[in-house]
Design a protein around this motif. Sequence first.
Motif, PDB file in Angstrom:
ATOM      1  N   ILE A  39       0.803  -1.222   0.000  1.00 27.46           N
ATOM      2  CA  ILE A  39       0.000   0.000   0.000  1.00 27.46           C
ATOM      3  C   ILE A  39       0.837   1.273   0.000  1.00 27.46           C
ATOM      4  N   GLU A  40       1.924   1.317   0.764  1.00 32.79           N
ATOM      5  CA  GLU A  40       2.731   2.542   0.802  1.00 32.79           C
ATOM      6  C   GLU A  40       3.318   2.841  -0.572  1.00 32.79           C
ATOM      7  N   PHE A  41       3.739   1.801  -1.246  1.00 30.79           N
ATOM      8  CA  PHE A  41       4.300   1.996  -2.584  1.00 30.79           C
ATOM      9  C   PHE A  41       3.207   2.447  -3.562  1.00 30.79           C
ATOM     10  N   GLN A  42       2.040   1.814  -3.473  1.00 28.75           N
ATOM     11  CA  GLN A  42       0.926   2.148  -4.374  1.00 28.75           C
ATOM     12  C   GLN A  42       0.486   3.606  -4.195  1.00 28.75           C
ATOM     13  N   LYS A  43       0.605   4.131  -2.980  1.00 26.91           N
ATOM     14  CA  LYS A  43       0.263   5.539  -2.748  1.00 26.91           C
ATOM     15  C   LYS A  43       1.195   6.455  -3.518  1.00 26.91           C
ATOM     16  N   ARG A  44       2.463   6.117  -3.527  1.00 25.92           N
ATOM     17  CA  ARG A  44       3.419   6.944  -4.286  1.00 25.92           C
ATOM     18  C   ARG A  44       3.172   6.818  -5.789  1.00 25.92           C
ATOM     19  N   VAL A  45       2.821   5.594  -6.220  1.00 27.49           N
ATOM     20  CA  VAL A  45       2.497   5.402  -7.638  1.00 27.49           C
ATOM     21  C   VAL A  45       1.305   6.291  -8.017  1.00 27.49           C
ATOM     22  N   ALA A  46       0.284   6.323  -7.149  1.00 27.51           N
ATOM     23  CA  ALA A  46      -0.919   7.132  -7.412  1.00 27.51           C
ATOM     24  C   ALA A  46      -0.553   8.604  -7.584  1.00 27.51           C
ATOM     25  N   ASP A  47       0.341   9.105  -6.747  1.00 29.28           N
ATOM     26  CA  ASP A  47       0.774  10.508  -6.857  1.00 29.28           C
ATOM     27  C   ASP A  47       1.442  10.768  -8.207  1.00 29.28           C
ATOM     28  N   HIS A  48       2.258   9.832  -8.639  1.00 29.42           N
ATOM     29  CA  HIS A  48       2.942  10.027  -9.920  1.00 29.42           C
ATOM     30  C   HIS A  48       1.978   9.924 -11.100  1.00 29.42           C
ATOM     31  N   TYR A  49       1.050   8.983 -11.033  1.00 32.36           N
ATOM     32  CA  TYR A  49       0.008   8.917 -12.068  1.00 32.36           C
ATOM     33  C   TYR A  49      -0.685  10.276 -12.166  1.00 32.36           C
ATOM     34  N   HIS A  50      -0.976  10.848 -11.025  1.00 36.61           N
ATOM     35  CA  HIS A  50      -1.698  12.120 -11.000  1.00 36.61           C
ATOM     36  C   HIS A  50      -0.959  13.191 -11.789  1.00 36.61           C
ATOM     37  N   SER A  51       0.359  13.214 -11.617  1.00 38.36           N
ATOM     38  CA  SER A  51       1.138  14.263 -12.279  1.00 38.36           C
ATOM     39  C   SER A  51       1.329  13.995 -13.776  1.00 38.36           C
ATOM     40  N   LEU A  52       0.991  12.798 -14.239  1.00 38.87           N
ATOM     41  CA  LEU A  52       1.151  12.471 -15.657  1.00 38.87           C
ATOM     42  C   LEU A  52      -0.080  12.800 -16.489  1.00 38.87           C
ATOM     43  N   ARG A  53      -1.213  13.090 -15.830  1.00 36.22           N
ATOM     44  CA  ARG A  53      -2.475  13.308 -16.545  1.00 36.22           C
ATOM     45  C   ARG A  53      -2.356  14.426 -17.568  1.00 36.22           C
ATOM     46  N   ASP A  54      -2.828  14.168 -18.780  1.00 35.63           N
ATOM     47  CA  ASP A  54      -2.869  15.217 -19.800  1.00 35.63           C
ATOM     48  C   ASP A  54      -4.201  15.145 -20.539  1.00 35.63           C
ATOM     49  N   SER A  55      -4.280  15.836 -21.686  1.00 31.79           N
ATOM     50  CA  SER A  55      -5.573  15.975 -22.372  1.00 31.79           C
ATOM     51  C   SER A  55      -6.120  14.663 -22.941  1.00 31.79           C
ATOM     52  N   THR A  56      -5.272  13.651 -23.109  1.00 30.51           N
ATOM     53  CA  THR A  56      -5.798  12.381 -23.632  1.00 30.51           C
ATOM     54  C   THR A  56      -6.387  11.502 -22.521  1.00 30.51           C
ATOM     55  N   TRP A  57      -6.260  11.971 -21.266  1.00 30.00           N
ATOM     56  CA  TRP A  57      -6.725  11.152 -20.142  1.00 30.00           C
ATOM     57  C   TRP A  57      -8.185  11.400 -19.803  1.00 30.00           C
ATOM     58  N   LYS A  58      -8.875  10.314 -19.494  1.00 29.22           N
ATOM     59  CA  LYS A  58     -10.206  10.407 -18.901  1.00 29.22           C
ATOM     60  C   LYS A  58     -10.136   9.643 -17.595  1.00 29.22           C
ATOM     61  N   VAL A  59     -10.508  10.313 -16.524  1.00 28.23           N
ATOM     62  CA  VAL A  59     -10.471   9.664 -15.214  1.00 28.23           C
ATOM     63  C   VAL A  59     -11.855   9.116 -14.905  1.00 28.23           C
ATOM     64  N   VAL A  60     -11.926   7.828 -14.643  1.00 30.50           N
ATOM     65  CA  VAL A  60     -13.199   7.181 -14.306  1.00 30.50           C
ATOM     66  C   VAL A  60     -13.110   6.704 -12.859  1.00 30.50           C
ATOM     67  N   ASP A  61     -14.155   6.969 -12.101  1.00 28.97           N
ATOM     68  CA  ASP A  61     -14.192   6.556 -10.700  1.00 28.97           C
ATOM     69  C   ASP A  61     -14.339   5.037 -10.615  1.00 28.97           C
TER      70      ASP A  61
END
Length: 211
Positions: free
Chosen positions: A156-178
């Motif tokens: 889980i601790e590692f996955q949290k850091r991965v989530a933060d990095h995913y967040h910073s990669l978002r651009d116009s081709t991304w669609k975020v689905v809940d």
Amino acid sequence: DAGSKSGRGALVILEGLDRSGKSSQCARLLSYLEGQGCRAEGWRFPDRGTSVGQMISAYLANESQLDDRTIHLLFSANRWEKRALMESKLLGGTTLIVDRYSYSGVAFSAAKGLDIQWCKAPDVGLIAPDLVIYLDVQPEKAAERGGYGGERYEKIEFQKRVADHYHSLRDSTWKVVDGSLPMETVEEQLRELATNCIQKCQEKPLTNLTW
Ligand code: 2DT
Ligand code: MG
């Protein structure tokens, strides 16, 4: 129609944390598209079927140890070795629904502390996706979903850091689905996003990933 022979196929990527539902949703989306008469294939990275993929698989299973930059480059090489086939499938009119791509490459390696620009560089020139769907699930929620399979990174601790990095990669081709919504709701949203994308990109040329 989405299955028209005239245009190229779409490159649709699903990204998200482990246990975010990517693999199930890829399978559901693929069978829906096929049912609509659309030519489509399901791919995934890492592709563990190649010799590079077998090295990656052994590393993920903790059966081998590799330097962080070395494994990063192997993940990238595993996409490069599929680039030519990917291009010919897309140009031939087949849509590819792909479970993970370069964004996993950057987010997971950057979560180890590697420089982000360094992580991005080897993937420049791969085919740029037409659509990136990010299945957004809180790391805590993902961990509750039957737990992790015991591979490297499934903590889980590692996955949290991965989530933060995913967040910073978002651009116009991304669609975020809940991704915490009911499976059928997520499925419905993915169908709509993918169908729109497939129609829109039929006449667009393929482009390369530049970040
Ligand atoms: P699966 O659980 O989806 O098989 O992925 N990964 C993946 C990276 O670190 N870099 C990459 O480039 C890719 C494609 C994410 C296995 C793990 O591999 C990680 C989870
Ligand atoms: Mg996994």
